[in-house]
Every structure is written in C-alpha cells, then in structure tokens.
Design a protein around this motif. Structure first.
Motif, mmCIF file in Angstrom:
data_model
loop_
_atom_site.group_PDB
_atom_site.id
_atom_site.type_symbol
_atom_site.label_atom_id
_atom_site.label_comp_id
_atom_site.label_asym_id
_atom_site.label_seq_id
_atom_site.Cartn_x
_atom_site.Cartn_y
_atom_site.Cartn_z
ATOM 1 N N HIS A 27 -0.058 5.760 2.479
ATOM 2 C CA HIS A 27 -1.146 5.568 3.447
ATOM 3 C C HIS A 27 -1.309 4.101 3.842
ATOM 4 O O HIS A 27 -2.003 3.791 4.805
ATOM 5 C CB HIS A 27 -2.465 6.133 2.908
ATOM 6 C CG HIS A 27 -3.158 5.253 1.919
ATOM 7 N ND1 HIS A 27 -2.828 5.235 0.586
ATOM 8 C CD2 HIS A 27 -4.148 4.340 2.073
ATOM 9 C CE1 HIS A 27 -3.586 4.362 -0.035
ATOM 10 N NE2 HIS A 27 -4.407 3.802 0.839
ATOM 11 N N ASP A 28 -0.667 3.178 3.091
ATOM 12 C CA ASP A 28 -0.796 1.757 3.396
ATOM 13 C C ASP A 28 0.522 1.038 3.091
ATOM 14 O O ASP A 28 0.615 0.248 2.147
ATOM 15 C CB ASP A 28 -1.947 1.150 2.583
ATOM 16 C CG ASP A 28 -2.316 -0.247 3.060
ATOM 17 O OD1 ASP A 28 -1.702 -0.737 4.038
ATOM 18 O OD2 ASP A 28 -3.220 -0.842 2.453
ATOM 19 N N PRO A 29 1.558 1.291 3.897
ATOM 20 C CA PRO A 29 2.884 0.738 3.597
ATOM 21 C C PRO A 29 2.976 -0.783 3.675
ATOM 22 O O PRO A 29 3.928 -1.363 3.170
ATOM 23 C CB PRO A 29 3.786 1.395 4.645
ATOM 24 C CG PRO A 29 2.883 1.836 5.731
ATOM 25 C CD PRO A 29 1.547 2.112 5.091
ATOM 26 N N VAL A 34 3.054 -2.368 -6.154
ATOM 27 C CA VAL A 34 2.566 -2.387 -7.529
ATOM 28 C C VAL A 34 3.555 -1.619 -8.402
ATOM 29 O O VAL A 34 4.378 -0.851 -7.907
ATOM 30 C CB VAL A 34 1.159 -1.762 -7.641
ATOM 31 C CG1 VAL A 34 0.154 -2.546 -6.807
ATOM 32 C CG2 VAL A 34 1.165 -0.302 -7.234
ATOM 33 N N TRP A 35 3.469 -1.821 -9.709
ATOM 34 C CA TRP A 35 4.321 -1.126 -10.669
ATOM 35 C C TRP A 35 3.602 0.104 -11.196
ATOM 36 O O TRP A 35 2.389 0.075 -11.426
ATOM 37 C CB TRP A 35 4.657 -2.059 -11.823
ATOM 38 C CG TRP A 35 5.551 -3.184 -11.410
ATOM 39 C CD1 TRP A 35 5.169 -4.453 -11.054
ATOM 40 C CD2 TRP A 35 6.966 -3.148 -11.283
ATOM 41 N NE1 TRP A 35 6.271 -5.196 -10.727
ATOM 42 C CE2 TRP A 35 7.400 -4.420 -10.863
ATOM 43 C CE3 TRP A 35 7.934 -2.162 -11.494
ATOM 44 C CZ2 TRP A 35 8.728 -4.740 -10.645
ATOM 45 C CZ3 TRP A 35 9.258 -2.466 -11.283
ATOM 46 C CH2 TRP A 35 9.651 -3.744 -10.855
ATOM 47 N N HIS A 112 12.501 6.918 -1.155
ATOM 48 C CA HIS A 112 13.407 5.909 -0.585
ATOM 49 C C HIS A 112 12.645 4.944 0.322
ATOM 50 O O HIS A 112 12.941 3.757 0.377
ATOM 51 C CB HIS A 112 14.539 6.576 0.213
ATOM 52 C CG HIS A 112 15.624 7.131 -0.648
ATOM 53 N ND1 HIS A 112 16.538 6.339 -1.301
ATOM 54 C CD2 HIS A 112 15.941 8.401 -0.968
ATOM 55 C CE1 HIS A 112 17.384 7.091 -1.977
ATOM 56 N NE2 HIS A 112 17.036 8.348 -1.805
ATOM 57 N N GLU A 113 11.648 5.464 1.007
ATOM 58 C CA GLU A 113 10.890 4.658 1.956
ATOM 59 C C GLU A 113 9.889 3.716 1.281
ATOM 60 O O GLU A 113 9.688 2.592 1.739
ATOM 61 C CB GLU A 113 10.145 5.591 2.919
ATOM 62 C CG GLU A 113 9.457 4.896 4.061
ATOM 63 C CD GLU A 113 8.835 5.866 5.059
ATOM 64 O OE1 GLU A 113 8.076 5.387 5.906
ATOM 65 O OE2 GLU A 113 9.099 7.084 4.995
ATOM 66 N N PHE A 114 9.268 4.155 0.187
ATOM 67 C CA PHE A 114 8.153 3.403 -0.377
ATOM 68 C C PHE A 114 8.387 2.812 -1.768
ATOM 69 O O PHE A 114 7.542 2.087 -2.271
ATOM 70 C CB PHE A 114 6.888 4.268 -0.402
ATOM 71 C CG PHE A 114 6.384 4.565 0.977
ATOM 72 C CD1 PHE A 114 5.743 3.586 1.714
ATOM 73 C CD2 PHE A 114 6.580 5.802 1.556
ATOM 74 C CE1 PHE A 114 5.296 3.841 2.999
ATOM 75 C CE2 PHE A 114 6.132 6.066 2.835
ATOM 76 C CZ PHE A 114 5.495 5.084 3.564
#
Length: 171
Positions: A27-29, A34-35, A112-114
């Motif tokens: 929702h916020d790319p 963060v880990w 893969h995207e995030f």
C-alpha cells in the motif's frame, strides 16, 4: 475488517542466525523498507504449521526445515494494495534448517516487486542494528527462543492496542 491468518517463521540456521526479508508494504511502495520474518498468509483450510512449511519452501527454497512450536502471537492492522484495512493474525513458528543457497524461484509476483533483500542475522546484529525490524522487540524476545525457553501457549506480543510491554516471558 477482513482478517488474514498468517504464519511467520523464525527460521534459524545451525549457527542460530535468523533469516529476515527486507521489503516494503504494497500500500506504500515508496516507504522505507523494513526487515521482517519469512512467512505469509494461510490458504483456506491450511493449518499454521502447514502454511509455515509451505512459505519456507516458497520464500527460501529450503526443503529441509524442521518445524517447532508456535511461540508468539501478534495482531496488527495493515493495509492491502488498495489501502483497505486488514487485521493480520500472525503466528510465529520456530523452524530450523541446514541453510545453504537461498532461492527466489517460488516467490509470488508481489514478493518480487516489494522484497529487496534476504539476509541471515545474528542475535548481536539484531540487538545493535538501527534498522527497523518486525516484530517489535524481536531482539529482546529471541534469546528465550534460542535458549529453548518456550511457553506452553504462544506469548501474545502485540494486540491492536500496540506491543505488549513489559515484554512477555515464558513461564
């Protein structure tokens, strides 16, 4: 609010290093990464342990993981890609693997995207990092798990009201 039953995995190698992923929420790319632990949502009819086993293979390629107990439970309100609230009901499962080369072959397109990075962390690194790591207070909770001090029932470490403080300890 929709609910998502989730298996998070405290995946440990023979040196007691913990595998974490670094990424951003859909929702916020543009937010800082963060880990967080390996894991994801349970499929309909799937148990937490079955979901944990599946997620380990999908996100790491490891097929040798031995599952242990569900040690912690956490609730958090997050948002999906369309910014709709979702109540995540996260169950943290301890698992052990021999380690080896990590594989992203089983990743979903969203991962893969995030997800930017995978890395093994020592307890000392977790206790001294300035980076954001989830769940909250992981570095203070993990020593009990590494020492085999596991409560009979999962410790509740966060509710919708926030993190449980003082940090719960096995009895």
């Amino acid at each position: 609010m929709r609910e998502r039953l989730t298996a998070r995995v405290l995946l440990l190698d023979p040196d007691d290093r913990l595998l974490l992923m670094k990424g951003r929420l859909p929702h916020d790319p543009t937010a800082p990464a963060v880990w967080f632990t390996v894991g994801g949502g349970a499929e309909p009819g799937e148990t937490i342990l079955a979901a944990a086993a599946r997620e380990i293979v999908e996100e790491t390629g490891f097929t040798d993981a031995r599952l242990g107990s569900v040690v912690w439970y956490r609730e958090a309100e997050l948002f999906d890609r369309k910014r709709r609230p979702v109540l995540f009901k996260e169950h943290f499962v301890v698992a052990r693997t021999a380690g080896g080369a990590l594989s992203r072959q089983g990743w979903q397109p969203l991962e893969h995207e995030f997800v930017d990075e995978l890395r093994w962390w020592t307890l000392d690194e977790l206790q001294t990092t300035a980076e954001v790591v989830y769940p909250e207070h992981l570095a203070q909770l993990l020593p009990d798990v590494l020492a085999g001090r596991i409560a009979a029932q999962p410790l509740v470490i966060r509710t919708l009201a926030g993190p449980i403080l003082p940090i719960p300890r096995p009895s």
